[in-house]
Structure formats: structure tokens, C-alpha cells
Design a protein around this motif. Structure first.
Motif, PDB file in Angstrom:
ATOM      1  N   ILE A   1      46.492  47.556  41.346  1.00 16.38           N
ATOM      2  CA  ILE A   1      46.069  47.810  42.731  1.00 16.38           C
ATOM      3  C   ILE A   1      46.092  49.310  42.992  1.00 16.38           C
ATOM      4  O   ILE A   1      45.142  49.882  43.551  1.00 16.38           O
ATOM      5  CB  ILE A   1      47.007  47.092  43.722  1.00 16.38           C
TER       6      ILE A   1
ATOM      7  N   VAL B   1      51.415  42.013  45.275  1.00 21.18           N
ATOM      8  CA  VAL B   1      50.764  40.767  44.891  1.00 21.18           C
ATOM      9  C   VAL B   1      51.536  39.567  45.424  1.00 21.18           C
ATOM     10  O   VAL B   1      50.971  38.663  46.033  1.00 21.18           O
ATOM     11  CB  VAL B   1      50.645  40.704  43.352  1.00 21.18           C
TER      12      VAL B   1
ATOM     13  N   LYS C   1      51.318  39.308  49.247  1.00 17.76           N
ATOM     14  CA  LYS C   1      50.009  38.857  49.707  1.00 17.76           C
ATOM     15  C   LYS C   1      49.851  37.355  49.491  1.00 17.76           C
ATOM     16  O   LYS C   1      49.233  36.661  50.297  1.00 17.76           O
ATOM     17  CB  LYS C   1      48.899  39.617  48.966  1.00 17.76           C
ATOM     18  N   ALA C   2      50.420  36.858  48.402  1.00 17.88           N
ATOM     19  CA  ALA C   2      50.235  35.437  48.085  1.00 17.88           C
ATOM     20  C   ALA C   2      50.964  34.521  49.060  1.00 17.88           C
ATOM     21  O   ALA C   2      50.656  33.340  49.126  1.00 17.88           O
ATOM     22  CB  ALA C   2      50.696  35.157  46.657  1.00 17.88           C
TER      23      ALA C   2
ATOM     24  N   GLY D   1      47.706  31.898  55.402  1.00 18.75           N
ATOM     25  CA  GLY D   1      46.260  31.888  55.193  1.00 18.75           C
ATOM     26  C   GLY D   1      45.829  32.458  53.867  1.00 18.75           C
ATOM     27  O   GLY D   1      44.644  32.562  53.595  1.00 18.75           O
ATOM     28  N   ALA D   2      46.793  32.815  53.018  1.00 21.57           N
ATOM     29  CA  ALA D   2      46.417  33.394  51.737  1.00 21.57           C
ATOM     30  C   ALA D   2      46.080  32.326  50.712  1.00 21.57           C
ATOM     31  O   ALA D   2      45.410  32.597  49.727  1.00 21.57           O
ATOM     32  CB  ALA D   2      47.535  34.274  51.211  1.00 21.57           C
TER      33      ALA D   2
ATOM     34  N   LEU E   1      45.576  41.616  54.458  1.00 20.74           N
ATOM     35  CA  LEU E   1      46.016  41.918  53.092  1.00 20.74           C
ATOM     36  C   LEU E   1      45.882  43.401  52.794  1.00 20.74           C
ATOM     37  O   LEU E   1      46.729  44.019  52.152  1.00 20.74           O
ATOM     38  CB  LEU E   1      45.187  41.109  52.096  1.00 20.74           C
ATOM     39  N   ARG E   2      44.762  43.979  53.305  1.00 22.21           N
ATOM     40  CA  ARG E   2      44.514  45.391  53.052  1.00 22.21           C
ATOM     41  C   ARG E   2      45.608  46.265  53.681  1.00 22.21           C
ATOM     42  O   ARG E   2      46.057  47.245  53.085  1.00 22.21           O
ATOM     43  CB  ARG E   2      43.147  45.758  53.627  1.00 22.21           C
TER      44      ARG E   2
ATOM     45  N   ASP F   1      48.707  46.336  51.510  1.00 28.87           N
ATOM     46  CA  ASP F   1      48.551  47.307  50.420  1.00 28.87           C
ATOM     47  C   ASP F   1      48.863  48.710  50.915  1.00 28.87           C
ATOM     48  O   ASP F   1      49.615  49.449  50.293  1.00 28.87           O
ATOM     49  CB  ASP F   1      47.094  47.307  49.911  1.00 28.87           C
TER      50      ASP F   1
END
Lengths: 380, 455
Positions: free
Chosen positions: B187, B439, B442-443, B447-448, B19-20, B23
Motif C-alpha cells: 500500500i 489491511v 480495512k477488512a 461494510g468491508a 477505506l482511503r 490508509d
């Protein structure tokens, strides 16, 4: 230093969505009320895990959407059927089918704006950048890839040791305390700061200056003035073409404009009284016009009931009553002569009243005379 | 994630990025200085924008007479461009709202960008009615407000409906876009290191703190907005088509216009999104977010809407013959065989024939080929509006009033300039805001979301 600060909450960080869902479930189960879960994105099933009541924003959308529809319908009806009734394309003044598109758009617009504003400013109480969670490492983590849970210190069941143990049993990867920021707690917004006042002043000067410039100057500059200043002769303008220098031309000698036949009896009121016949029949319409013109031009001196009761309170000599035998016995033409030529101190009313309007006023004066000197037979 | 899990086949982001890292990748263009390529691109779009400025300057100074418009062709490039650009905008709302309602997860990678394009396309479209009135500084009279002249607008006119539709569309699109941006701005606020950036992001993220009590309402609002935007986007091009369909000009006065305009709008909008995204994913290395699968799905939508447009053309021809109205029959023969036949056949080639290539899976997944086809579609859809507007007006009922329309250099400058205006916005957008929703992406990464447990 730390001891002086007021505790806001005890927070825990979790690494996976499964752990946070489980933790939220457990904490809601234990009966904590003032707690919140922070996730970088909405995690499925979290609302149920936290036992949140369903969002009420749907009602906001419903209420504002319906008021938008109704408001649009009412204003369209008022505009096109009441305030500005113009028949276009043979459609009825209130043509509902043609209003549907606008009603729909207004519904969508008002519902969308209201829902978003309600969410941000009423439900969330935004903008709020002074919340204790802001500027913490916790916020940095939950904004990116961690999942956090925070139990507020003002929760009735709050007990630091107990919660710490609970978090540990739920496999939290980090646990820490978050305090209110004293600086932000004690911060007072000062409105009358010189910088702010200066900003207001500058805003006022710029706005008014721009408005003045664009409305009073810009619109009179090229090319904005091209509709106003066209290359043509305007009324009252000097002419370079005609010898007499006038832009406007005289009509051909002997021309008579419609409705402006010259008056033949100037200075001969008695002759006019003999020869002139009232061409305007007494009707509801002519009496109405007569009343309107009488009230406008005659009543200031003669009074609403023609009794010579001027409204000018002696600032101007009062005329005699029109109910005298003399005036009642005058023919219509004789009165017409007075309106046209004037009499004693009364000026001519030819510039204010057309010929037909003068006759209508005379009809109205006759009606007043009859009303104020009514006989038994008039009642029948 | 175990094999056999049904979420596996729904995976829309390739690989399983951290996820990082997502971003970092998405906010990278905002944190690095623009490179040479950016400045070259910007100088091209700004030069095109300069042509718009000159074209508009000439128009305002000398008047609409600088355009090729004549009597009877009173609506030409101005309205063609308006309809074209409004249509481009429709794909954005379709992706962000309609696909959201249908739970199409592949939209997440492209939704933000497409919404941005909607807004810029409506900006561009909005220029044209305004300049077409000749005195744009009097444009405020388009809106009904209690004014010193005691005049009201004509609420039964499609042109007034247009004012409402387009301005509502722009407002709702902006709101929708901004609501989507708030968490992303938060973010960026957390990532920001410089003070100015921190202040700006804090101001615009309004103090968002990723609270689930907020997410709950936020998701509800997103659903409501999607629910409103869906009929809205259909209404906008329907109302645009009413501008023509409500009149009695042959070739305009047909009931097929609303659905056929909406299909055409989605068609051209997807082509434009396709074109721009292919470049964006390449430049910013977003190939695993905007995947080839996503592009293929977009091609399928273009195939569908392209075929609907083709059906529309065929049905127009059929109805003009079937109706027995001489003027209608003539109009369609005139379109195919008259002085503007070249425009008509350009339209047919680009809109009806070229998307049919998407029946082949190989072509649907070949990036250079789909790029070219999308350009063809854009050209074709511009010509569709040209054909509808200009051919119908230039030869209507009375042969004595027929006239040929030829665009002037000012017309062409404004057309090119409108692209400059649009792409300047796009370029600045790529450097100012995250072009992919962090967002949302990432969702939907594998595995999120929590694994499903049996209750």
C-alpha cells in the motif's frame, strides 16, 4: 505507440465487495481460467466465488515440521549418544524426555520458515516488481479502496468485445486494458556491470578486512586479551623473582616423580638382562598397548612383523630382524636395555615410551616372535 | 448495513471511516516530518540508552564484578531483567496468534503494534543472557555447531532449551511480523511519491499485487503461523520457568512454575502494550481504531491473568506448608517477612490487589486509571522475578552460605538502560512502519465484507 505493445489483460474496477463477489462468480461460471481478483484486503467467500482449489501450503508445513522433529531427534541422539557421550546428572546418554523442548522448537522453526519461504518464493514467485500490473492506476485503486478483476489476454476464451460487455453488465465502474511494459520485457539483467563488480569487490574487502581485524587483532586488544594475559608466571617465562631467572622451578634434590624411577643399568645391558624382570603380565590390554606403541615407534624401521623390513626404503639403514636366534634367546630385561639405552645406530626411546609401555612393547615383540616361528603345539 | 445484522455488534472500528481515509491516517506518521514531541521523547530514550552503553562498557571492561551479584546470589538483575523482558514480549504473540485463532476481531487495531513490541522486548531480553556470560563475543558457543574444539552443548540443560526457545521465538515473531507487513508495504509503495521511498517499499513488499490467488495462500500461511506461534509462546515462558523449576533451590523447585510464569508473562505483556498504546492512540489520533472497547477487553485479560498470578502466589504458599519441607516453608516465610519483605509486598500490592480494581466497569473504561494500574502491574511483575530469584538464592539450605544482595549503580544503569533500548526501538518503529495493520483494519470496517446472501 500503443499498437506495438503486447496486451496483458482487460481489467474492470468495482466499487463494493458485493459487486466484486458477484462478478468473480459470473466470470468463473463462464469458464475463464486465467483471471484474477484484486482486493485491498482478503474478501470473505472470494475463494469459492473464483472456484479456487484449497491452498497446498498446509502440506509444506506438515512435511517440514515433521522433518524438523525427526532431524532434531536424530541429531540430538547422534550428538549425545554417539559423538560426545558424556553422562550428565546421571541421565542416560539418550534421554528422550529432555530432548522434547528442543525437538518442539526445531519443529516450529523449520515449519514456519519453510512455509513462508515456500509461499513467497515458490508459490508466488516473488520478488516480482516487473509484473505488468505494477505501476498502473489499476494497482493504485485496488491497493486502497476499490475491487478489481483482471482477465488475461492469454486465456483461451479471451475476446475483448465479449468481456467488455460482460463487465458492463456486471456494473463495472471502470474498464481498461493493461499492456506489457516494453522496457521491462526487453530489459536484460547484466551481471557484469562495473557498478555491480565494484560492489562485489567492496563487499569482499570489507568482509575479509573485518574478519581479519576482529579475529587477529581485536581479540588481542584490551580488554579481550585479559583472559590470555593474566598477571601471573607462565611456564617458560623469565622470572624477576628468582636468582637463576627461570620461571619454572627445579624439584627438590633427590625427588623422583611417580613412574620415573631412575634406570640403574646404563651401559650394562648384560647385567640388565640378568637382573630385570618384566613386571607387566601378558594380557589382552598390555598387548594392545604394546602393539599400538610398536606400530608407532618401532615399525618404521623394524617393520610391522619385526622382520627388519623397513618402510623407509633404504633412506635409513635397515635394522636386523628380531626373529634371529640371538634376540629370541635374549631375556626381556636385555631387550629393555636396548630400548632404554639404544644400540648401535638405534637411539634411546625413553622420551617416547614410559617404563610400562616399554615392557608392553616387549610383550608384543614376544608375541610376534612366537607367531612367526609357530610350532605345531601353539595351535592347540 | 441494516439494523439487526449480526455483524453490527461485532463492529470493532468506531464510525464507518472510508477505506482511503484509514490508509491516510495510518500512513500519516510515515509521511510527515517528526515533530518536536517526537524529538523530546527520542532524546529521553536515547539518554537512557546511553546509560545502558556506559553500564555495559563498565561491565565488559572491569567484568561482572561491577554488578551486585555475589555468592550465592549469582543470578540477580541480569536474569530478573531477562525474564521480565521475555514476559513483556508474550502479549504480542498472544494478541497476534491466539486471539487470531479465536477470531477476536478487536485484535486487528493493536496486533501490529503488539507484535512489534514482542520483537523489541525479545531483543532487549536477549541482551541479558549475552552480557551475563561476561564475554559476549564468545556467545556463539551457546549454539550447537560442529566446532574446532569437538565440543557439543548439553542438550539436557534447561539453559540450552532456553537458547532454542528464545531464538526460535524471535525468528518466528520476526517472520510473522514481516508476513503481516508485506501487503501494508505494498500500500505504501502505491502511495509513495519520492523515488527512494518507492524503491525501498518495492523491495520489501516483494511485488505484492493484492491478488486473491495470493490472498488465499497468504491467509492459509497466516493461520499456520498463528497455529505454530500459539504453542510456541506457551513453550517459551514454560522453558524460561524450567531454568528455575528444574533446579533444587527451595522456592524454585515447583511444578506450578510453567503455568504461573506464562500467566505472569501475559499479564505483564498486556500491561506494557496497554501503556504504550494509550500514548500512541492519543498522539496519532487512532481513538476510533484502538477503541475504548479494545482497551476494556485488554483490561479484562489483565484481570484474568492477574488473578491467575494471585492464585499462583497463594498456591505456592499453601504447597510450601502442605509439603512439610522445612526449607520450602522457611523460604516463603522469608519472602514475606525477611530482609526482602518490601519487595514481596510491593509485588503483592501491584500484581494481586491493583488489577482487582478492573472488576468495576467504570475503572475498566477510564483511560488515566488503567494507565496507572498498568504501570503498577509492570512494576509488580518486575518485582515478582526479583523476589523469586533473589530471595531464593540469598537464603537457601545452608545458613552458613547466606548472603544479602544489594544492586550496584551499574545494575541500576543497565536496568534503566534496557527501558531506553526498548523504547528507542518503539519510537523508531512508529516513524518507520505503519503501527496499525491497514489491511486488517480495512477488512473489519463495517461494510468491508460482502453481505450474506441466502444460498
Amino acid at each position: 505507440m500503443m499498437s506495438e505493445k503486447i496486451l496483458y489483460s482487460l481489467n474492470a474496477i468495482f466499487d463494493t465487495p458485493d459487486e466484486i463477489s458477484h462478478a468473480a462468480e459470473k466470470i468463473a461460471e463462464k469458464g475463464y481460467k486465467k483471471f484474477d481478483v484484486h482486493t485491498p484486503y482478503p474478501v470473505h467467500g472470494m475463494d469459492d466465488a473464483m472456484r479456487l482449489a484449497p491452498s497446498k501450503l498446509g502440506y509444506v508445513a506438515l512435511i517440514f515440521g515433521l522433518s524438523g522433529t525427526l532431524g532434531a531427534l536424530l541429531s540430538l541422539w547422534w550428538v549425545s549418544a554417539i559423538d560426545y557421550p558424556i553422562v550428565i546428572g546421571g541421565k542416560p546418554l539418550f534421554s528422550f524426555p529432555a530432548y522434547i523442548p528442543v525437538m518442539f522448537e526445531v519443529t516450529v522453526l523449520s515449519a514456519s520458515i519453510a512455509t513462508v519461504l515456500a509461499m513467497l518464493f515458490v508459490f508466488f514467485k516473488f520478488p516480482n516488481n516487473s509484473h505488468p500490473l505494477h505501476g498502473t492506476g489499476y494497482m493504485k485503486k485496488v491497493s486502497s479502496d476499490k475491487y478489481g478483476i483482471s482477465i488475461q489476454a492469454d486465456d483461451p476464451k479471451f475476446n475483448e468485445e465479449e468481456i467488455r460487455k460482460l463487465f458492463e453488465s456486471l456494473h463495472a465502474s471502470e474498464i481498461d486494458l493493461i499492456f506489457w511494459d516494453n522496457e521491462e520485457l526487453n530489459h536484460k539483467n547484466k551481471i557484469l556491470e562495473p557498478k555491480f563488480l565494484l560492489f562485489l569487490l567492496a563487499a569482499a574487502v570489507i568482509t575479509s578486512g573485518t574478519a581479519y581485524f576482529s579475529l587477529n587483532k581485536l581479540m588481542f586488544m584490551v580488554p579481550f586479551n585479559w583472559m590470555m594475559e593474566q598477571q601471573k608466571q607462565n611456564a617458560q617465562q623469565k622470572s624477576l623473582i628468582f636468582d637463576d631467572g627461570f620461571g619454572m622451578r627445579q624439584p627438590v634434590a633427590g625427588t623422583v616423580a611417580r613412574g620415573y624411577m631412575p634406570y640403574e643399568f646404563k651401559g650394562q645391558p648384560d647385567l640388565a638382562g640378568e637382573k630385570l624382570v618384566n613386571p607387566v603380565p601378558i594380557s589382552k590390554e598390555s598387548l594392545k598397548i604394546g602393539q599400538q606403541k610398536y606400530d608407532t615407534f618401532c615399525s618404521p624401521c623394524h617393520g610391522y612383523h619385526a622382520e627388519g623390513d623397513s618402510r623407509l626404503r633404504g633412506q635409513y639403514p635397515n635394522p636386523p630382524t628380531l626373529h634371529s636366534d640371538k634376540v629370541r634367546k635374549w631375556s626381556d630385561g636385555r631387550i629393555f636395555a636396548v630400548l632404554t639405552d639404544g644400540q648401535n645406530i638405534m637411539p634411546s626411546y625413553s622420551t617416547q615410551l614410559t617404563v610400562d609401555e616399554k615392557w608392553a612393547v616387549i610383550n608384543y615383540v614376544r608375541a610376534l616372535q612366537r607367531a612367526l616361528n609357530a610350532k605345531e603345539s601353539d595351535l592347540q | 448495513m441494516s439494523t439487526g445484522d449480526y455483524t453490527k455488534e461485532l463492529s470493532v472500528i468506531e464510525g464507518k471511516p472510508l477505506l482511503r481515509d484509514l490508509d491516510e491516517l495510518i500512513s500519516k506518521p510515515l509521511e510527515t516530518k517528526p515533530d518536536k514531541k517526537f524529538y523530546i521523547a527520542l532524546s529521553i530514550t536515547l539518554s537512557m540508552l546511553g546509560m545502558l552503553v556506559i553500564g555495559l562498557g563498565l561491565t565488559f571492561y572491569y567484568g561482572i564484578g561491577m554488578w551486585g551479584n555475589n555468592n550465592p546470589v549469582g543470578w540477580a538483575f541480569g536474569i530478573v531483567n531477562f525474564v521480565f523482558w521475555v514476559g513483556i514480549g508474550h502479549a504480542g504473540t498472544l494478541i497476534s496468534a491466539i486471539l487470531f485463532l479465536f477470531r477476536q476481531k478487536w485484535r486487528t487495531g493493536i496486533a501490529r503494534f503488539a507484535e512489534g513490541m514482542t520483537i523489541f522486548a525479545v531483543f532487549t531480553a536477549g541482551l541479558f543472557p549475552l552480557i551475563h556470560v561476561g564475554r559476549p563475543w564468545l556467545g556463539g558457543y551457546l549454539f550447537p555447531y560442529p566446532n574446532q574444539h569437538s565440543l557439543w552443548v548439553n542438550f539436557t540443560s534447561p539453559l540450552l532449551w532456553d537458547v532454542f526457545a528464545v531464538s526460535t521465538y524471535l525468528t518466528v515473531s520476526l517472520i510473522f511480523w514481516y508476513v503481516g507487513l508485506i501487503p501494508d508495504l505494498a500500500i505504501l509503495r502505491e502511495k509513495a511519491t519520492s523515488k527512494i521511498k518507492k524503491v525501498i517499499y518495492s523491495t520489501f513488499s516483494l511485488g505484492w499485487r493484492f491478488s486473491n490467488r495470493h490472498w488465499q495462500n497468504y491467509e492459509m500461511v497466516y493461520l499456520i503461523l498463528a497455529g505454530f506461534a500459539t504453542p510456541l509462546v506457551l513453550s517459551v515462558h514454560t522453558i524460561v520457568s524450567f531454568d528455575f523449576a528444574v533446579s533444587i533451590i527451595p522456592g524454585w523447585h515447583t511444578t506450578i512454575f510453567p503455568p504461573y510464569f506464562v500467566a505472569g508473562a501475559v499479564f505483564s505483556g498486556f500491561a506494557m502494550v496497554q501503556n504504550v498504546l494509550i500514548i500512541v492512540r492519543k498522539i496519532f489520533n487512532y481513538e476510533h481504531i484502538i477503541t475504548i472497547d479494545t482497551l476494556e477487553k485488554m483490561n479484562k485479560i489483565m484481570l484474568l491473568t492477574g488473578s491467575m498470578v494471585g492464585y499462583g502466589y497463594a498456591m505456592e504458599l499453601f504447597i510450601s506448608w502442605y509439603s512439610g519441607v522445612e526449607a520450602e516453608q522457611f523460604t516463603f516465610l522469608n519472602r514475606a517477612l525477611g530482609p526482602y519483605a518490601w519487595a514481596y509486598w510491593t509485588m503483592i500490592t501491584c500484581n494481586v490487589i491493583s488489577p482487582q480494581l478492573f472488576w468495576f466497569k467504570k475503572i475498566r473504561r477510564a483511560v488515566p486509571v488503567m494507565f496507572v494500574i498498568a504501570i503498577f502491574v509492570n512494576i509488580g511483575m518486575w518485582f515478582e522475578r526479583f523476589v523469586i530469584i533473589v530471595t531464593s538464592l540469598s537464603r537457601d539450605f545452608l545458613p552458613s552460605s547466606w548472603a544479602h544482595f544489594t544492586p550496584t549503580y551499574v545494575d541500576v544503569m543497565i536496568l534503566i538502560g534496557s527501558f531506553g533500548f526498548f523504547f528507542t526501538w518503539i519510537l523508531l518503529f512508529t516513524k518507520a512502519l505503519p503501527v496499525v495493520s491497514m489491511v486488517e483494519v480495512k477488512a473489519v470496517v463495517d461494510g468491508a465484507q460482502p453481505t450474506h446472501k441466502e444460498h
